[in-house]
Design a protein around this motif. Structure first.
Motif, short mmCIF file in Angstrom:
data_model
loop_
_atom_site.label_atom_id
_atom_site.label_comp_id
_atom_site.label_asym_id
_atom_site.label_seq_id
_atom_site.Cartn_x
_atom_site.Cartn_y
_atom_site.Cartn_z
N PRO A 157 4.09 7.93 11.73
CA PRO A 157 3.62 6.60 12.14
C PRO A 157 3.19 5.77 10.92
O PRO A 157 2.69 6.33 9.94
N HIS A 158 3.38 4.46 11.04
CA HIS A 158 3.15 3.58 9.88
C HIS A 158 1.72 3.68 9.33
O HIS A 158 1.50 3.48 8.14
N GLY A 159 0.77 4.03 10.21
CA GLY A 159 -0.62 4.11 9.76
C GLY A 159 -0.86 5.19 8.71
O GLY A 159 -1.89 5.17 8.02
N LEU A 160 0.08 6.12 8.58
CA LEU A 160 -0.08 7.19 7.58
C LEU A 160 0.68 6.89 6.29
O LEU A 160 0.68 7.69 5.37
N ILE A 161 1.37 5.74 6.26
CA ILE A 161 2.22 5.43 5.10
C ILE A 161 1.50 4.42 4.18
O ILE A 161 1.08 3.36 4.64
N THR A 162 1.38 4.78 2.93
CA THR A 162 0.67 3.90 1.97
C THR A 162 1.55 2.71 1.60
O THR A 162 1.08 1.58 1.52
N ALA A 163 2.83 2.97 1.36
CA ALA A 163 3.77 1.88 1.04
C ALA A 163 5.19 2.35 1.26
O ALA A 163 5.48 3.55 1.20
N ILE A 164 6.07 1.38 1.52
CA ILE A 164 7.50 1.66 1.65
C ILE A 164 8.17 1.02 0.43
O ILE A 164 8.01 -0.18 0.17
N ILE A 165 8.88 1.85 -0.32
CA ILE A 165 9.50 1.37 -1.56
C ILE A 165 10.97 1.07 -1.27
O ILE A 165 11.73 1.96 -0.91
N THR A 166 11.36 -0.19 -1.40
CA THR A 166 12.76 -0.57 -1.17
C THR A 166 13.29 -1.20 -2.46
O THR A 166 12.53 -1.45 -3.41
N GLU A 167 14.60 -1.52 -2.45
CA GLU A 167 15.18 -2.17 -3.63
C GLU A 167 14.64 -3.58 -3.80
O GLU A 167 14.74 -4.18 -4.86
N LYS A 168 14.03 -4.13 -2.73
CA LYS A 168 13.49 -5.49 -2.81
C LYS A 168 12.05 -5.49 -3.32
O LYS A 168 11.46 -6.54 -3.48
N GLY A 169 11.46 -4.32 -3.45
CA GLY A 169 10.09 -4.23 -3.93
C GLY A 169 9.28 -3.26 -3.10
O GLY A 169 9.80 -2.61 -2.19
#
Ligand code: MRU
Length: 347
Positions: free
Chosen positions: A314-326
């Protein structure tokens, strides 16, 4: 070496089922063989599946003897259904298939369609490595000097068009001269960590230690993990992320130990048609994979088993999502949707 390439009208893949013991390349020139290669994980990893999907449509187009563009399009749609049906969780597979189909629909006659789908497939393959390098560059800024990084499954060059997503972050941090060390989760039942990530990191000369999946908590408790970074197979618009089974458990552990938990994935992994991770279809694989260790049976004959190949963090456990856009930080719904609108404007 690329995990998947188009050469002389065939799809060439390194057979990931045989790694690291043997480096065998498969030359695929039929749809049924491609579907089998995907189902049995000869080619695997979300972005590599995106490339395989698009190349599959190119293969179907090339093999077709349809006389009209209508006939060809109808054949390609059937091929698209077959390919997309092989593995349900990674959105990249159906995304790659759709990109190629869309290119066919935009083209004029049958000859142009064939050219257009191949060109799209080749572009997806070429772009993928560039995207991974961009993901790596953005992600490396989150990696502290002397970091001990834990990763799960294989989100490396083998799982992509080259360089990797989560492994791309690790590679980029290492290339920047950061004194990193990596904990590689073995990743039962099919050992993508032990067989593939360990192989890739060894080739790259990046220091790592292999651990079994049940050791992560122990090392976190002792302050021996600074960050966790994994790939993803599908991310919802709210930031919930499906990845290899075991990822959710790591995210819960990381949260308890106050360790940053990052997901690294190309923007095409985000499924904006879904807002809730519980709606992501989870592939259930054969029980035999759990009842055995590679080819050796470990459980008694007749033993029942469950084998979901993915779980959802779940998103609440994710610190950040790293994509090619930043690097995207919470609130994910707002921040992902802003990037989506920016992309729509560019298109
Ligand atoms: O079943 P697999 O080996 O295809 O699962 C792969 C994963 O879960 C990867 O972590 C994910 O696809 C990201 S690959 C860059």
């Amino acid at each position: 070496m690329k995990s998947i390439e188009w050469k002389n009208g065939r799809i060439i893949i390194i057979d990931q089922r045989k790694l690291p013991r043997e480096e065998v390349f498969l030359e695929i020139d039929g749809l049924a063989d491609l579907c089998e290669a995907i189902e049995t994980l000869a080619v695997r990893g979300a972005p590599a599946l995106g490339i395989a999907g698009a190349m599959g449509i190119a293969l179907a187009a090339q093999k077709s003897s349809a006389a009209t563009s209508e006939q060809l399009l109808s054949e390609l749609k059937k091929a698209a259904e077959k390919i997309s049906g092989t593995r349900p969780t990674a959105i990249n597979l159906s995304w790659g298939v759709k990109e190629a189909l869309d290119a066919a629909e935009r083209a004029g006659d049958a000859g142009e369609m064939k050219k257009a789908v191949l060109q799209t497939a080749l572009e997806i393959a070429e772009e993928d490595e560039k995207m991974c390098r961009a993901i790596g560059g953005h992600g490396a800024s989150l990696v502290p000097q002397d970091a001990k990084i834990l990763t799960h499954c294989n989100a490396g060059g083998l799982a992509t068009g080259g360089y990797g997503t989560a492994v791309g972050v690790i590679r980029a941090a290492y290339e920047q001269g950061k004194n990193i060390r990596v904990w590689v989760d073995e990743t039962r039942p099919l050992l993508q960590g032990a067989r593939l990530t360990a192989w890739e990191l060894k080739e790259a000369g990046i220091p790592f230690k292999l651990i079994t999946d049940n050791m992560a908590a122990h090392f976190m408790q002792r302050g021996m993990v600074d960050i966790v970074v994994t790939g993803a197979d599908r991310i919802t618009s709210s930031g919930d992320a499906a990845n290899k089974i075991g990822t959710y458990g790591l995210a819960v552990l990381a949260n308890y130990h106050r360790i940053p938990f990052y997901i690294a994935a190309p923007f095409s992994t985000i499924d904006f048609s879904l807002d809730d991770g519980m709606k992501i279809p989870i592939e259930e694989r054969a029980k035999e994979e759990v009842c055995s260790f590679r080819t050796e049976r470990t459980a008694p004959q007749g033993c029942d088993a469950a084998n979901p190949a993915f779980d959802v963090t779940p998103h609440g456990l994710i610190t950040a999502i790293i994509t090619e856009k930043g690097v995207v930080t919470p609130p994910f719904k707002e921040n992902l949707s802003r990037l989506y609108s920016q992309e729509a404007k560019v298109k």
